[in-house]
Motif scaffolding. Structure first.
Motif, PDB file in Angstrom:
ATOM      1  N   ASN A 202       9.527 -26.314  32.472  1.00 26.48           N
ATOM      2  CA  ASN A 202      10.294 -25.202  31.969  1.00 26.48           C
ATOM      3  C   ASN A 202      10.833 -24.206  33.095  1.00 26.48           C
ATOM      4  O   ASN A 202      10.758 -24.690  34.359  1.00 26.48           O
ATOM      5  N   ALA A 203      11.441 -22.959  32.644  1.00 24.92           N
ATOM      6  CA  ALA A 203      11.756 -22.052  33.726  1.00 24.92           C
ATOM      7  C   ALA A 203      10.975 -21.650  34.595  1.00 24.92           C
ATOM      8  O   ALA A 203      11.397 -21.466  35.889  1.00 24.92           O
ATOM      9  N   GLN A 204       9.453 -21.627  34.467  1.00 19.35           N
ATOM     10  CA  GLN A 204       8.599 -21.331  35.376  1.00 19.35           C
ATOM     11  C   GLN A 204       8.040 -22.551  35.930  1.00 19.35           C
ATOM     12  O   GLN A 204       7.043 -22.510  36.869  1.00 19.35           O
ATOM     13  N   GLY A 205       8.793 -23.760  35.850  1.00 16.52           N
ATOM     14  CA  GLY A 205       8.284 -25.096  36.490  1.00 16.52           C
ATOM     15  C   GLY A 205       7.094 -25.581  35.920  1.00 16.52           C
ATOM     16  O   GLY A 205       6.458 -26.603  36.526  1.00 16.52           O
ATOM     17  N   GLU A 206       6.777 -25.391  34.674  1.00 11.93           N
ATOM     18  CA  GLU A 206       5.593 -25.817  33.993  1.00 11.93           C
ATOM     19  C   GLU A 206       5.988 -27.098  33.114  1.00 11.93           C
ATOM     20  O   GLU A 206       6.927 -26.852  32.416  1.00 11.93           O
ATOM     21  N   GLY A 207       5.266 -28.072  33.201  1.00  9.94           N
ATOM     22  CA  GLY A 207       5.674 -29.051  32.354  1.00  9.94           C
ATOM     23  C   GLY A 207       4.227 -30.102  32.181  1.00  9.94           C
ATOM     24  O   GLY A 207       3.313 -29.810  32.705  1.00  9.94           O
ATOM     25  N   GLU A 208       4.397 -31.182  31.641  1.00 12.53           N
ATOM     26  CA  GLU A 208       3.343 -32.314  31.447  1.00 12.53           C
ATOM     27  C   GLU A 208       3.221 -32.859  32.990  1.00 12.53           C
ATOM     28  O   GLU A 208       3.972 -33.198  33.593  1.00 12.53           O
ATOM     29  N   ILE A 209       1.569 -32.722  33.028  1.00 15.37           N
ATOM     30  CA  ILE A 209       1.553 -33.520  34.495  1.00 15.37           C
ATOM     31  C   ILE A 209       1.544 -35.163  34.261  1.00 15.37           C
ATOM     32  O   ILE A 209       0.901 -35.555  33.226  1.00 15.37           O
ATOM     33  N   CYS A 210       2.207 -35.805  35.199  1.00 17.44           N
ATOM     34  CA  CYS A 210       2.196 -37.330  35.073  1.00 17.44           C
ATOM     35  C   CYS A 210       1.645 -37.880  36.315  1.00 17.44           C
ATOM     36  O   CYS A 210       1.908 -37.112  37.463  1.00 17.44           O
ATOM     37  N   ILE A 211       0.832 -38.863  36.273  1.00 24.18           N
ATOM     38  CA  ILE A 211       0.157 -39.496  37.415  1.00 24.18           C
ATOM     39  C   ILE A 211       0.524 -40.872  37.718  1.00 24.18           C
ATOM     40  O   ILE A 211       0.499 -41.794  36.602  1.00 24.18           O
ATOM     41  N   ARG A 212       0.722 -41.233  39.014  1.00 19.57           N
ATOM     42  CA  ARG A 212       0.873 -42.604  39.386  1.00 19.57           C
ATOM     43  C   ARG A 212       0.136 -43.242  40.490  1.00 19.57           C
ATOM     44  O   ARG A 212      -0.093 -42.308  41.573  1.00 19.57           O
ATOM     45  N   GLY A 213      -0.536 -44.232  40.263  1.00 16.92           N
ATOM     46  CA  GLY A 213      -1.323 -44.391  41.612  1.00 16.92           C
ATOM     47  C   GLY A 213      -2.203 -45.704  41.213  1.00 16.92           C
ATOM     48  O   GLY A 213      -2.438 -46.123  40.271  1.00 16.92           O
ATOM     49  N   PRO A 214      -2.652 -46.494  42.271  1.00 18.42           N
ATOM     50  CA  PRO A 214      -3.851 -47.679  42.123  1.00 18.42           C
ATOM     51  C   PRO A 214      -4.979 -47.159  41.435  1.00 18.42           C
ATOM     52  O   PRO A 214      -5.761 -48.190  40.922  1.00 18.42           O
ATOM     53  N   HIS A 215      -5.388 -45.867  41.235  1.00 20.88           N
ATOM     54  CA  HIS A 215      -6.469 -45.391  40.502  1.00 20.88           C
ATOM     55  C   HIS A 215      -6.469 -45.214  38.891  1.00 20.88           C
ATOM     56  O   HIS A 215      -7.414 -45.028  38.390  1.00 20.88           O
ATOM     57  N   VAL A 216      -5.261 -45.451  38.606  1.00 24.64           N
ATOM     58  CA  VAL A 216      -4.934 -45.301  36.881  1.00 24.64           C
ATOM     59  C   VAL A 216      -5.311 -46.595  36.273  1.00 24.64           C
ATOM     60  O   VAL A 216      -4.877 -47.805  36.713  1.00 24.64           O
ATOM     61  N   THR A 217      -6.048 -46.384  35.221  1.00 29.42           N
ATOM     62  CA  THR A 217      -6.255 -47.542  34.352  1.00 29.42           C
ATOM     63  C   THR A 217      -5.134 -48.462  33.921  1.00 29.42           C
ATOM     64  O   THR A 217      -4.203 -48.137  33.720  1.00 29.42           O
TER      65      THR A 217
END
Length: 484
Positions: A326-341
């Motif tokens: 949003n305008a404050q830079g807040e949004g849903e956190i998304c993750i990528r990496g070899p540790h992800v199920t």
């Protein structure tokens, strides 16, 4: 292929101290020999290599040996939370399709009646042995552990954690924290949680000692921080506060040999971080989840003072992005990496864990101009009570199963000791006492999920689409209200 962690560690540093518990000490060689024996005993009892088995017990040395035995057999371990109700455990056993349960003697009564055949720890320990060819190498895609995490639908999901997931998590962590041969991880978190299980993985990969406690007892644990006999510890906010109070009451400071407390399970109040700094106690906030085999981001020690409140930057192999800020830079956190199920089991087996390679956490946060992650809010309606995740839908589903309840809504309310506790609001279709509803919850929910209050109202707040507005529930309570 990767080496069997237990065999490789016993080969590399056989005589190094691996574990202390209640005054006893075991080397890596001794833990390997004990767990190999248990593997042969489990085999004699009919457990086959690569079986999916459930395991439950308190955080003791006996549980660690049993876990390592199952790892030797390459079993997929469904880690049962011993704090759950019988009906919750029954769901996990049915959903996971585990072939058997290995259970500590004192926890046998926690199993639902007519559940799977089970083996008591004592029965395994007294069993005869049968030869088994333990694999010296493991596949990176091999599922090691399965942990159930609460779902927004009210149905917990069985999360797969692979050899590769655990290795990536442990490797990323050590690249952040550093490593010395005499490091000791004080473990007073449950081994059935990813926070506890990941400490065992790090021990095997790093060759470090685990100082194990069955329960968190601040009077026992605080001296380890003061005298420096431990170097690292994992906590949640509520246990961190107890440590701070204990040090303050003793007019003591953390030993220079004690390096870091990793604080996860929800935001740490700013006041706690300032108190810790006054006590020379280094605290690093972390951000992670069951789907990421523990940490995704951790604040480096050198950043702890000028980035107070941040969860840090993603660890070396990990990536984080903010979706639709949003305008404050807040949004849903998304993750990528070899540790992800790589995915789930049971009723959610067909549900992808990622979208275009990214895990959508449902958590809200932002990344500042220097690249540091700040977690604004946990999943939309999540209640975090003493580090335990409670989804309102789980409690609502139980209340709605009562014949007298027409509608139910649950939210969290501030609590001095636990951070938050659940409060329930119900619309009734027939008369029932609050005591009866609480008794019904006690049968079907873990103790920490039972609402601290149940309030009867005429209607629940809903939007135009009739969706329950859980955040509006708190507005029905008096301002500044909290429980003690």
């Amino acid at each position: 292929m990767y080496p069997n962690w237990i065999l490789q560690r016993a080969y590399l540093t056989p005589l190094r101290c691996a574990l202390t518990y209640e005054g006893q000490t075991w080397t890596f060689q001794e833990l390997n020999e004990l767990s190999m024996k248990r593997a042969r005993q489990l085999t004699a009892l009919g457990v086959k290599q690569k079986d999916r088995i459930a395991i439950m017990g308190p955080s003791t040395s006996g549980l660690i040996v049993m876990i390592y035995a199952c790892m030797h057999l390459q079993c997929e371990m469904v880690m049962l939370n011993r704090r759950l109700s019988k009906s919750e455990i029954a769901y996990q056993l049915e959903d996971s399709q585990a072939v058997t349960v290995i259970v500590a003697d004192e926890d046998a009564k926690k199993l639902p009646t007519n559940s799977l055949a089970h083996h008591l720890f004592s029965a395994v320990e007294q069993s005869s042995e049968q030869a088994v060819d333990v694999a010296k190498e493991w596949s990176i895609a091999q599922t090691t552990s399965i942990m159930y995490t609460s779902g927004t639908t009210g149905f917990p999901k069985g999360v797969r954690q692979t050899v590769g997931n655990h290795q990536a998590s442990a490797t990323s962590s050590v690249l952040n924290l550093g490593l010395q041969a005499d490091d000791t991880w004080l473990c007073a978190v449950p081994l059935f949680h990813i926070s506890g299980f990941s400490i065992l993985v790090r021990s095997l990969l790093y060759g470090n000692k685990v100082q194990l406690y069955e329960h968190f007892d601040v009077d026992t644990i605080a001296p380890n921080i003061i005298d420096g006999s431990a170097t690292y510890m994992s906590v949640v906010a509520v246990t961190l506060e107890r440590i701070l109070s204990a040090l303050e009451q003793r007019s003591a400071q953390a030993s220079p040999h004690f390096k870091m407390i990793l604080a996860g399970g929800g935001p740490v109040p700013m006041d706690y971080l300032k108190r810790a700094r006054a006590l020379h106690l280094a605290v690093a906030q972390t951000y992670g989840m069951t789907e990421t085999s523990s940490q995704t981001a951790t604040l480096a020690s050198e950043d702890a003072l000028h980035k107070i409140g941040s969860a840090g930057k993603p660890l070396f192999f990990n990536q984080i992005k903010i979706l639709e800020p949003n305008a404050q830079g807040e949004g849903e956190i998304c993750i990528r990496g070899p540790h992800v199920t790589p995915g789930y089991i049971g009723r959610f087996a067909q549900k992808s864990s990622t979208i275009e390679g990214w895990l959508h956490t449902g958590d809200v946060g932002y990344i500042d101009e220097d690249g540091y992650l700040y977690v604004v809010d946990r999943r939309a309606d999540l209640i975090i009570s003493g580090g335990e995740n409670i989804y309102p839908a789980e409690i609502e589903n139980v209340l709605l199963a009562h014949s007298a309840v027409k509608e139910a809504g649950v939210c969290g309310i501030d609590h001095e000791r636990w951070g938050q506790v659940p409060i329930a609001f119900v619309v009734l279709k027939q008369q029932v006492s609050i005591e009866q509803l609480l008794a019904f919850c006690q049968i079907n929910l873990a103790k920490y999920k039972i609402p601290k209050e149940i309030i009867v109202i005429d209607e629940l707040p809903r939007n135009g689409a009739k969706k329950l507005l859980r955040r509006k529930l708190a507005e029905l309570l008096p301002q500044e209200r909290s429980l003690h």
